[in-house]
Motif scaffolding. Structure first.
Motif, PDB file in Angstrom:
ATOM      1  N   ILE A 124     -12.570  -0.191 -19.090  1.00  0.00           N
ATOM      2  CA  ILE A 124     -13.651  -1.162 -18.928  1.00  0.00           C
ATOM      3  C   ILE A 124     -14.512  -0.863 -18.095  1.00  0.00           C
ATOM      4  O   ILE A 124     -14.315   0.185 -16.995  1.00  0.00           O
ATOM      5  N   GLU A 125     -15.784  -1.354 -18.129  1.00  0.00           N
ATOM      6  CA  GLU A 125     -16.712  -0.830 -17.156  1.00  0.00           C
ATOM      7  C   GLU A 125     -17.021  -2.143 -16.206  1.00  0.00           C
ATOM      8  O   GLU A 125     -17.122  -3.306 -16.667  1.00  0.00           O
ATOM      9  N   VAL A 126     -17.110  -1.900 -15.157  1.00  0.00           N
ATOM     10  CA  VAL A 126     -17.467  -2.866 -14.136  1.00  0.00           C
ATOM     11  C   VAL A 126     -18.579  -2.338 -13.185  1.00  0.00           C
ATOM     12  O   VAL A 126     -18.642  -1.163 -12.580  1.00  0.00           O
ATOM     13  N   ARG A 127     -19.605  -3.066 -12.762  1.00  0.00           N
ATOM     14  CA  ARG A 127     -20.501  -2.989 -11.965  1.00  0.00           C
ATOM     15  C   ARG A 127     -20.479  -3.369 -10.651  1.00  0.00           C
ATOM     16  O   ARG A 127     -20.266  -4.702 -10.550  1.00  0.00           O
ATOM     17  N   LEU A 128     -20.756  -2.329  -9.892  1.00  0.00           N
ATOM     18  CA  LEU A 128     -20.774  -2.627  -8.451  1.00  0.00           C
ATOM     19  C   LEU A 128     -21.613  -2.246  -7.573  1.00  0.00           C
ATOM     20  O   LEU A 128     -22.377  -1.333  -7.955  1.00  0.00           O
ATOM     21  N   GLU A 165     -21.596  -0.246  -1.758  1.00  0.00           N
ATOM     22  CA  GLU A 165     -20.755  -0.645  -0.718  1.00  0.00           C
ATOM     23  C   GLU A 165     -19.352  -0.984  -1.170  1.00  0.00           C
ATOM     24  O   GLU A 165     -18.502  -0.605  -0.612  1.00  0.00           O
ATOM     25  N   THR A 166     -19.409  -1.887  -2.245  1.00  0.00           N
ATOM     26  CA  THR A 166     -18.189  -2.294  -2.705  1.00  0.00           C
ATOM     27  C   THR A 166     -17.221  -1.204  -3.214  1.00  0.00           C
ATOM     28  O   THR A 166     -16.108  -1.023  -3.063  1.00  0.00           O
ATOM     29  N   ARG A 167     -17.953  -0.059  -3.967  1.00  0.00           N
ATOM     30  CA  ARG A 167     -17.438   0.751  -4.737  1.00  0.00           C
ATOM     31  C   ARG A 167     -16.834   1.698  -3.759  1.00  0.00           C
ATOM     32  O   ARG A 167     -15.726   2.093  -3.669  1.00  0.00           O
ATOM     33  N   GLU A 168     -17.565   1.831  -2.489  1.00  0.00           N
ATOM     34  CA  GLU A 168     -17.144   2.709  -1.452  1.00  0.00           C
ATOM     35  C   GLU A 168     -15.920   2.185  -0.778  1.00  0.00           C
ATOM     36  O   GLU A 168     -15.046   3.051  -0.417  1.00  0.00           O
ATOM     37  N   LYS A 169     -15.755   0.934  -0.499  1.00  0.00           N
ATOM     38  CA  LYS A 169     -14.719   0.265   0.139  1.00  0.00           C
ATOM     39  C   LYS A 169     -13.493   0.390  -0.752  1.00  0.00           C
ATOM     40  O   LYS A 169     -12.228   0.798  -0.383  1.00  0.00           O
ATOM     41  N   LEU A 170     -13.710   0.276  -2.236  1.00  0.00           N
ATOM     42  CA  LEU A 170     -12.644   0.386  -3.191  1.00  0.00           C
ATOM     43  C   LEU A 170     -11.989   1.734  -3.037  1.00  0.00           C
ATOM     44  O   LEU A 170     -10.886   2.013  -2.928  1.00  0.00           O
ATOM     45  N   GLU A 171     -12.960   2.784  -2.985  1.00  0.00           N
ATOM     46  CA  GLU A 171     -12.444   4.160  -3.015  1.00  0.00           C
ATOM     47  C   GLU A 171     -11.835   4.128  -1.577  1.00  0.00           C
ATOM     48  O   GLU A 171     -10.905   5.182  -1.648  1.00  0.00           O
ATOM     49  N   GLU A 172     -12.286   3.730  -0.492  1.00  0.00           N
ATOM     50  CA  GLU A 172     -11.547   3.986   0.669  1.00  0.00           C
ATOM     51  C   GLU A 172     -10.232   3.457   0.814  1.00  0.00           C
ATOM     52  O   GLU A 172      -9.486   4.034   1.496  1.00  0.00           O
ATOM     53  N   VAL A 173     -10.199   2.197   0.358  1.00  0.00           N
ATOM     54  CA  VAL A 173      -8.641   1.359   0.188  1.00  0.00           C
ATOM     55  C   VAL A 173      -7.950   2.260  -0.566  1.00  0.00           C
ATOM     56  O   VAL A 173      -6.702   2.454  -0.327  1.00  0.00           O
ATOM     57  N   ALA A 174      -8.072   2.583  -1.810  1.00  0.00           N
ATOM     58  CA  ALA A 174      -7.172   3.507  -2.887  1.00  0.00           C
ATOM     59  C   ALA A 174      -6.886   4.639  -2.040  1.00  0.00           C
ATOM     60  O   ALA A 174      -5.589   5.078  -1.987  1.00  0.00           O
ATOM     61  N   ALA A 175      -7.846   5.487  -1.297  1.00  0.00           N
ATOM     62  CA  ALA A 175      -7.315   6.471  -0.806  1.00  0.00           C
ATOM     63  C   ALA A 175      -6.046   6.550   0.535  1.00  0.00           C
ATOM     64  O   ALA A 175      -5.449   7.338   0.568  1.00  0.00           O
ATOM     65  N   SER A 193      -3.619   6.035  -4.057  1.00  0.00           N
ATOM     66  CA  SER A 193      -3.559   5.451  -5.177  1.00  0.00           C
ATOM     67  C   SER A 193      -4.940   5.904  -5.706  1.00  0.00           C
ATOM     68  O   SER A 193      -6.094   6.166  -5.166  1.00  0.00           O
ATOM     69  N   SER A 194      -5.237   5.459  -7.210  1.00  0.00           N
ATOM     70  CA  SER A 194      -6.505   5.382  -7.914  1.00  0.00           C
ATOM     71  C   SER A 194      -7.107   4.241  -7.598  1.00  0.00           C
ATOM     72  O   SER A 194      -6.438   3.274  -7.130  1.00  0.00           O
ATOM     73  N   VAL A 195      -8.332   4.244  -7.785  1.00  0.00           N
ATOM     74  CA  VAL A 195      -8.964   2.952  -7.621  1.00  0.00           C
ATOM     75  C   VAL A 195      -8.475   2.051  -8.846  1.00  0.00           C
ATOM     76  O   VAL A 195      -8.307   0.810  -8.809  1.00  0.00           O
ATOM     77  N   SER A 196      -8.216   2.543 -10.158  1.00  0.00           N
ATOM     78  CA  SER A 196      -7.660   1.855 -11.227  1.00  0.00           C
ATOM     79  C   SER A 196      -6.381   0.974 -10.786  1.00  0.00           C
ATOM     80  O   SER A 196      -6.292   0.103 -11.278  1.00  0.00           O
ATOM     81  N   GLU A 197      -5.446   1.818 -10.285  1.00  0.00           N
ATOM     82  CA  GLU A 197      -4.197   1.488  -9.710  1.00  0.00           C
ATOM     83  C   GLU A 197      -4.571   0.125  -8.749  1.00  0.00           C
ATOM     84  O   GLU A 197      -3.751  -0.725  -8.932  1.00  0.00           O
ATOM     85  N   LEU A 198      -5.412   0.341  -7.777  1.00  0.00           N
ATOM     86  CA  LEU A 198      -5.756  -0.971  -6.827  1.00  0.00           C
ATOM     87  C   LEU A 198      -6.180  -1.939  -7.441  1.00  0.00           C
ATOM     88  O   LEU A 198      -5.805  -2.975  -7.141  1.00  0.00           O
ATOM     89  N   VAL A 199      -7.145  -1.886  -8.504  1.00  0.00           N
ATOM     90  CA  VAL A 199      -7.556  -3.047  -9.208  1.00  0.00           C
ATOM     91  C   VAL A 199      -6.676  -3.640  -9.894  1.00  0.00           C
ATOM     92  O   VAL A 199      -6.543  -5.021  -9.835  1.00  0.00           O
ATOM     93  N   ARG A 200      -5.646  -2.844 -10.572  1.00  0.00           N
ATOM     94  CA  ARG A 200      -4.511  -3.611 -11.285  1.00  0.00           C
ATOM     95  C   ARG A 200      -3.563  -4.335 -10.464  1.00  0.00           C
ATOM     96  O   ARG A 200      -3.248  -5.297 -10.703  1.00  0.00           O
ATOM     97  N   ASP A 201      -3.287  -3.619  -9.129  1.00  0.00           N
ATOM     98  CA  ASP A 201      -2.616  -4.417  -7.938  1.00  0.00           C
ATOM     99  C   ASP A 201      -3.428  -5.736  -7.681  1.00  0.00           C
ATOM    100  O   ASP A 201      -2.815  -6.795  -7.524  1.00  0.00           O
ATOM    101  N   LEU A 202      -4.641  -5.581  -7.470  1.00  0.00           N
ATOM    102  CA  LEU A 202      -5.553  -6.974  -7.312  1.00  0.00           C
ATOM    103  C   LEU A 202      -5.235  -7.888  -8.127  1.00  0.00           C
ATOM    104  O   LEU A 202      -5.442  -9.152  -7.981  1.00  0.00           O
TER     105      LEU A 202
END
Length: 64
Positions: free
Chosen positions: A6-10, A13-23, A27-36
């Motif tokens: 799926i495509e999500v527009r962010l 800053e939000t994308r960077e935060k997701l990448e930081e938390v995932a790193a 995990s991957s950003v996808s895994e983080l989103v599934r966990d959320l």
């Protein structure tokens, strides 16, 4: 198990935060989103989405 993209527009800053938390989690950003998504009350989400996330529990992307 079949997966779909799926495509999500962010905003950047939000994308960077997701990448930081995932790193930080290793995990991957996808895994983080599934966990959320898995943390939401299933009654607030489409049944197909919650079933997909529930069926993927235990999958660890760090072992690839």
């Amino acid at each position: 198990m079949r997966t779909e993209r799926i495509e999500v527009r962010l905003d950047p800053e939000t994308r960077e935060k997701l990448e930081e938390v995932a790193a930080a989690r290793g995990s991957s950003v996808s895994e983080l989103v599934r966990d959320l998504i898995a943390r939401y009350d299933p009654a607030e989400l489409p049944p197909a989405l919650t079933a997909y996330v529930r069926n993927r529990s235990g999958y660890d992307y760090r072992h690839h």
